[in-house]
Design a protein around this motif. Structure first.
Motif, PDB file in Angstrom:
ATOM      1  N   LEU A  90       1.040  -0.949  -0.366  1.00  0.00           N
ATOM      2  CA  LEU A  90       0.055   0.214  -0.018  1.00  0.00           C
ATOM      3  C   LEU A  90       1.048   1.440   0.242  1.00  0.00           C
ATOM      4  O   LEU A  90       1.159   1.220   0.880  1.00  0.00           O
ATOM      5  N   ASP A  91       0.826   1.897  -1.269  1.00  0.00           N
ATOM      6  CA  ASP A  91       2.359   2.949  -1.144  1.00  0.00           C
ATOM      7  C   ASP A  91       0.564   4.215  -1.087  1.00  0.00           C
ATOM      8  O   ASP A  91       0.208   4.913  -1.768  1.00  0.00           O
ATOM      9  N   LEU A  92       1.155   4.651   0.335  1.00  0.00           N
ATOM     10  CA  LEU A  92       0.421   5.860   0.653  1.00  0.00           C
ATOM     11  C   LEU A  92       1.499   7.453   0.483  1.00  0.00           C
ATOM     12  O   LEU A  92       1.112   9.201   1.128  1.00  0.00           O
ATOM     13  N   SER A  93       1.952   7.913   0.322  1.00  0.00           N
ATOM     14  CA  SER A  93       2.957   8.650   0.373  1.00  0.00           C
ATOM     15  C   SER A  93       2.356   9.985  -0.174  1.00  0.00           C
ATOM     16  O   SER A  93       2.963  10.761  -0.579  1.00  0.00           O
ATOM     17  N   GLN A  94       2.105   9.845  -1.291  1.00  0.00           N
ATOM     18  CA  GLN A  94       1.451  10.615  -1.722  1.00  0.00           C
ATOM     19  C   GLN A  94       0.119  11.438  -1.477  1.00  0.00           C
ATOM     20  O   GLN A  94      -0.336  12.868  -1.931  1.00  0.00           O
ATOM     21  N   ASN A  95      -0.222  10.804  -0.199  1.00  0.00           N
ATOM     22  CA  ASN A  95      -1.402  11.092   0.506  1.00  0.00           C
ATOM     23  C   ASN A  95      -1.041  12.384   1.569  1.00  0.00           C
ATOM     24  O   ASN A  95      -1.351  11.404   2.820  1.00  0.00           O
ATOM     25  N   THR A  96      -1.021  12.685   1.301  1.00  0.00           N
ATOM     26  CA  THR A  96      -0.301  13.782   2.419  1.00  0.00           C
ATOM     27  C   THR A  96      -1.136  13.983   3.629  1.00  0.00           C
ATOM     28  O   THR A  96      -0.920  14.735   4.365  1.00  0.00           O
ATOM     29  N   ASN A 106      -6.351  -7.358   5.872  1.00  0.00           N
ATOM     30  CA  ASN A 106      -5.041  -7.567   4.116  1.00  0.00           C
ATOM     31  C   ASN A 106      -4.296  -8.578   4.526  1.00  0.00           C
ATOM     32  O   ASN A 106      -4.330  -9.702   5.835  1.00  0.00           O
ATOM     33  N   GLN A 107      -3.077  -8.372   3.618  1.00  0.00           N
ATOM     34  CA  GLN A 107      -1.694  -8.580   3.386  1.00  0.00           C
ATOM     35  C   GLN A 107      -0.599  -8.500   3.461  1.00  0.00           C
ATOM     36  O   GLN A 107       0.415  -9.070   2.936  1.00  0.00           O
ATOM     37  N   LEU A 108      -0.706  -7.346   3.826  1.00  0.00           N
ATOM     38  CA  LEU A 108       0.096  -6.711   4.060  1.00  0.00           C
ATOM     39  C   LEU A 108       1.582  -7.272   5.313  1.00  0.00           C
ATOM     40  O   LEU A 108       1.537  -7.673   6.409  1.00  0.00           O
ATOM     41  N   THR A 109       2.427  -7.423   4.611  1.00  0.00           N
ATOM     42  CA  THR A 109       3.548  -7.646   4.672  1.00  0.00           C
ATOM     43  C   THR A 109       4.606  -5.988   5.352  1.00  0.00           C
ATOM     44  O   THR A 109       5.680  -6.053   6.488  1.00  0.00           O
ATOM     45  N   ASN A 110       4.562  -5.362   4.681  1.00  0.00           N
ATOM     46  CA  ASN A 110       5.021  -3.552   5.151  1.00  0.00           C
ATOM     47  C   ASN A 110       3.999  -2.784   4.874  1.00  0.00           C
ATOM     48  O   ASN A 110       3.396  -3.242   4.048  1.00  0.00           O
ATOM     49  N   LEU A 111       3.875  -1.666   5.175  1.00  0.00           N
ATOM     50  CA  LEU A 111       3.282  -0.351   5.885  1.00  0.00           C
ATOM     51  C   LEU A 111       3.978   0.724   6.872  1.00  0.00           C
ATOM     52  O   LEU A 111       4.684   0.983   7.100  1.00  0.00           O
ATOM     53  N   ASP A 112       4.184   1.692   5.280  1.00  0.00           N
ATOM     54  CA  ASP A 112       5.051   2.925   5.215  1.00  0.00           C
ATOM     55  C   ASP A 112       4.351   4.156   5.501  1.00  0.00           C
ATOM     56  O   ASP A 112       3.538   4.358   4.514  1.00  0.00           O
ATOM     57  N   VAL A 113       3.983   4.600   6.211  1.00  0.00           N
ATOM     58  CA  VAL A 113       3.486   6.419   6.944  1.00  0.00           C
ATOM     59  C   VAL A 113       4.061   7.273   7.239  1.00  0.00           C
ATOM     60  O   VAL A 113       3.483   7.879   7.693  1.00  0.00           O
ATOM     61  N   ILE A 114       5.235   6.985   6.769  1.00  0.00           N
ATOM     62  CA  ILE A 114       6.604   7.947   7.321  1.00  0.00           C
ATOM     63  C   ILE A 114       6.276   9.326   6.719  1.00  0.00           C
ATOM     64  O   ILE A 114       5.912  10.460   7.452  1.00  0.00           O
ATOM     65  N   GLN A 115       5.424   9.353   5.376  1.00  0.00           N
ATOM     66  CA  GLN A 115       4.857  10.630   4.732  1.00  0.00           C
ATOM     67  C   GLN A 115       3.323  11.149   5.391  1.00  0.00           C
ATOM     68  O   GLN A 115       2.740  12.645   4.721  1.00  0.00           O
ATOM     69  N   ASN A 133       6.896   2.090  12.029  1.00  0.00           N
ATOM     70  CA  ASN A 133       7.812   2.626  11.938  1.00  0.00           C
ATOM     71  C   ASN A 133       5.825   3.721  12.348  1.00  0.00           C
ATOM     72  O   ASN A 133       5.827   4.389  11.300  1.00  0.00           O
ATOM     73  N   ILE A 134       6.015   4.766  13.533  1.00  0.00           N
ATOM     74  CA  ILE A 134       5.016   5.780  13.570  1.00  0.00           C
ATOM     75  C   ILE A 134       6.156   7.162  14.183  1.00  0.00           C
ATOM     76  O   ILE A 134       4.768   7.256  14.506  1.00  0.00           O
ATOM     77  N   SER A 135       7.089   7.113  14.341  1.00  0.00           N
ATOM     78  CA  SER A 135       7.947   7.695  14.923  1.00  0.00           C
ATOM     79  C   SER A 135       7.356   9.553  14.123  1.00  0.00           C
ATOM     80  O   SER A 135       7.348  10.396  14.770  1.00  0.00           O
ATOM     81  N   GLN A 136       7.178   9.425  13.051  1.00  0.00           N
ATOM     82  CA  GLN A 136       6.695  10.885  12.355  1.00  0.00           C
ATOM     83  C   GLN A 136       5.064  11.223  12.609  1.00  0.00           C
ATOM     84  O   GLN A 136       4.557  12.107  12.237  1.00  0.00           O
ATOM     85  N   ASN A 137       4.644  10.015  13.151  1.00  0.00           N
ATOM     86  CA  ASN A 137       3.767  10.444  13.402  1.00  0.00           C
ATOM     87  C   ASN A 137       2.850  11.480  14.249  1.00  0.00           C
ATOM     88  O   ASN A 137       1.966  10.721  15.250  1.00  0.00           O
ATOM     89  N   THR A 138       3.391  12.058  14.243  1.00  0.00           N
ATOM     90  CA  THR A 138       3.051  12.655  16.089  1.00  0.00           C
ATOM     91  C   THR A 138       1.812  13.177  16.393  1.00  0.00           C
ATOM     92  O   THR A 138       1.501  13.672  17.532  1.00  0.00           O
ATOM     93  N   ALA A 139       0.784  13.099  15.084  1.00  0.00           N
ATOM     94  CA  ALA A 139      -0.503  13.343  15.694  1.00  0.00           C
ATOM     95  C   ALA A 139      -1.680  12.758  15.688  1.00  0.00           C
ATOM     96  O   ALA A 139      -2.240  12.246  16.241  1.00  0.00           O
ATOM     97  N   LEU A 140      -0.986  11.239  16.047  1.00  0.00           N
ATOM     98  CA  LEU A 140      -1.649  10.022  16.107  1.00  0.00           C
ATOM     99  C   LEU A 140      -2.574  10.053  17.504  1.00  0.00           C
ATOM    100  O   LEU A 140      -1.673  10.637  18.387  1.00  0.00           O
TER     101      LEU A 140
END
Length: 415
Positions: A90-96, A106-115, A133-140
């Motif tokens: 799941l590529d969400l890098s453009q969904n800022t 699902n069957q996700l083995t990796n989830l990148d939410v840094i962006q 890695n949710i270190s950049q998701n400080t609004a969570l």
């Protein structure tokens, strides 16, 4: 010359049309977009970009989608729900602008939410994630990552987190000391052997069942009302600082005594399969109890209650050798020292700066500690041979917690 210009115009127009479309290679994803009105006609593997780049909310649950390619052009997307599909990536890098993501089951083995720095709610349970890695998701503020293969989860940067569910993973420890706003926490079915909740003053619910805990100190969690710690190795539980407790599920531990005599809100208690020798639920409101299971405690002969002739619902389960009594004459009963602080009076509350504390009896030594909602100590003072304390607080408006400790070690915390 005119023919050449016309030809070039046609070519430019064709390129412009191509540039304004987004590829959607997964036919099930495209069909979902057709059903939602973002695409039309027969499936052709593309959708007009102008139809999707202003969409703020998208729900494509249970559509048998294996590829969400094209989601990158949903550039205004604030909320995405894609549960119960066959996604492996799941590529969400453009969904800022994304603030809500639910990719459960699902069957996700990796989830990148840094962006995705705007993310406040993330639900990614029932996948195959080994890291997150949710270190950049400080609004969570809410994270549910249960049923994965996580061996580590760093939430120290998510200081606004109010709800955290990380059960059914492979965690051996988790540090929630920085999550001072946390209200609901569940880490069941992991390998955790130590859990420090002393900084989490706002906690209302803890579910830490099926771990390897030998102890848990909940004395600072005065708002706690529900505790689930069954299938651990806990030998003692002190509920004296949790006056709002209504649900305790602690079966299959090594508890020898439970005192809930100061908890009139108690509705549910499941303490079967322990080593109980005393159980005190004489709280003046036994009529509130809907379910009690104290079976599997062979040394428990007496349960202290309001009335031994207890006409209770069918949800009351005890062993044959166990009976009810108003006075079981065992160490579980409320002691004299406890009555001192249980009778104290604090006023006015709320206060504009001064607090009066009537202890109800002259105590030799009393230590008063005031902390703010972040767990930071505002001041600590000690008093000798007194039954009355007046505190003058010089601090900003807010919620504070006053802890009083006697010379015998008895501690009580008031909000």
């Amino acid at each position: 010359m005119k023919k050449t210009l016309a030809f070039l115009t046609i070519i430019f127009s064709m390129n412009l049309v191509t540039a304004q479309t987004t590829g959607i290679p997964d036919p099930n994803f495209e069909q979902a977009l057709i059903s939602l009105g973002y695409d039309s006609g027969l499936q052709d593997g593309v959708v007009l970009t102008s139809n999707i780049n202003t969409v703020t909310s998208l729900e494509v649950n249970n559509k048998n989608i294996s590829d969400l390619t094209g989601i990158e052009d949903f550039t205004s997307l604030d909320s995405l729900s894609c549960t119960y599909n066959q996604l492996t990536s799941l590529d969400l890098s453009q969904n800022t602008y994304l603030s809500y993501l639910n990719c459960y089951n699902n069957q996700l083995t990796n989830l990148d939410v840094i962006q995705n720095a705007s993310l406040t709610h993330l639900k990614c349970g029932l996948n195959q994630l080994s890291s997150l890695n949710i270190s950049q998701n400080t609004a969570l503020t809410s994270l549910a990552c249960l049923n994965n293969q996580l061996t580590n989860l760093d939430v120290t940067q998510n200081i606004d987190m109010k709800t955290l569910g990380c059960g059914w993973n492979l965690l051996q420890n988790i540090d929630i000391s920085q999550n001072t706003q946390l209200e609901n926490f569940s880490c069941e079915n992991n390998l955790i052997n130590s859990l420090n909740v002393s900084s989490n003053l706002n906690l209302e619910d803890i579910h830490a069942a099926h771990n390897q805990l030998t102890a848990i100190d909940i004395s600072n969690n005065i708002l706690l009302n529900s505790l689930g710690v069954y299938y651990n190795q806990i030998s003692s539980l002190d509920f004296s600082q949790n006056p709002l407790m209504w649900s305790v599920v602690c079966f299959n531990n090594q508890l020898s005594e439970i005192d809930l005599s100061q908890h009139p809100l108690l509705t549910l208690l499941v303490c079967r399969e322990n080593n109980l020798t005393c159980l005190n639920i004489k709280n003046g409101m036994n009529s509130n109890i809907e379910h009690l299971d104290a079976t599997g405690n062979s040394n428990l002969t007496c349960i202290e209650v309001d009335n031994p002739i207890w006409s209770a619902p069918l949800g009351i389960l005890i062993d044959p050798q166990t009976s009810f009594n108003t006075n079981c004459n065992n160490p579980c009963a409320v002691g004299i020292e406890k009555k001192y602080l249980s009778n104290l009076s604090i006023y006015p509350n709320p206060t504009k700066g001064s607090i009066n504390i009537e202890l109800g009896a002259i105590l030799r030594d009393v230590k008063a500690t005031l902390t703010n909602g972040l767990g930071q100590v505002i001041f600590t003072k000690e008093y000798t041979s007194t039954d009355f304390i007046r505190l003058d607080i010089d601090a900003p408006n807010g919620i504070y917690f006053l802890q009083l400790q006697t010379e015998s070690g008895e501690v009580i915390t008031k909000k």
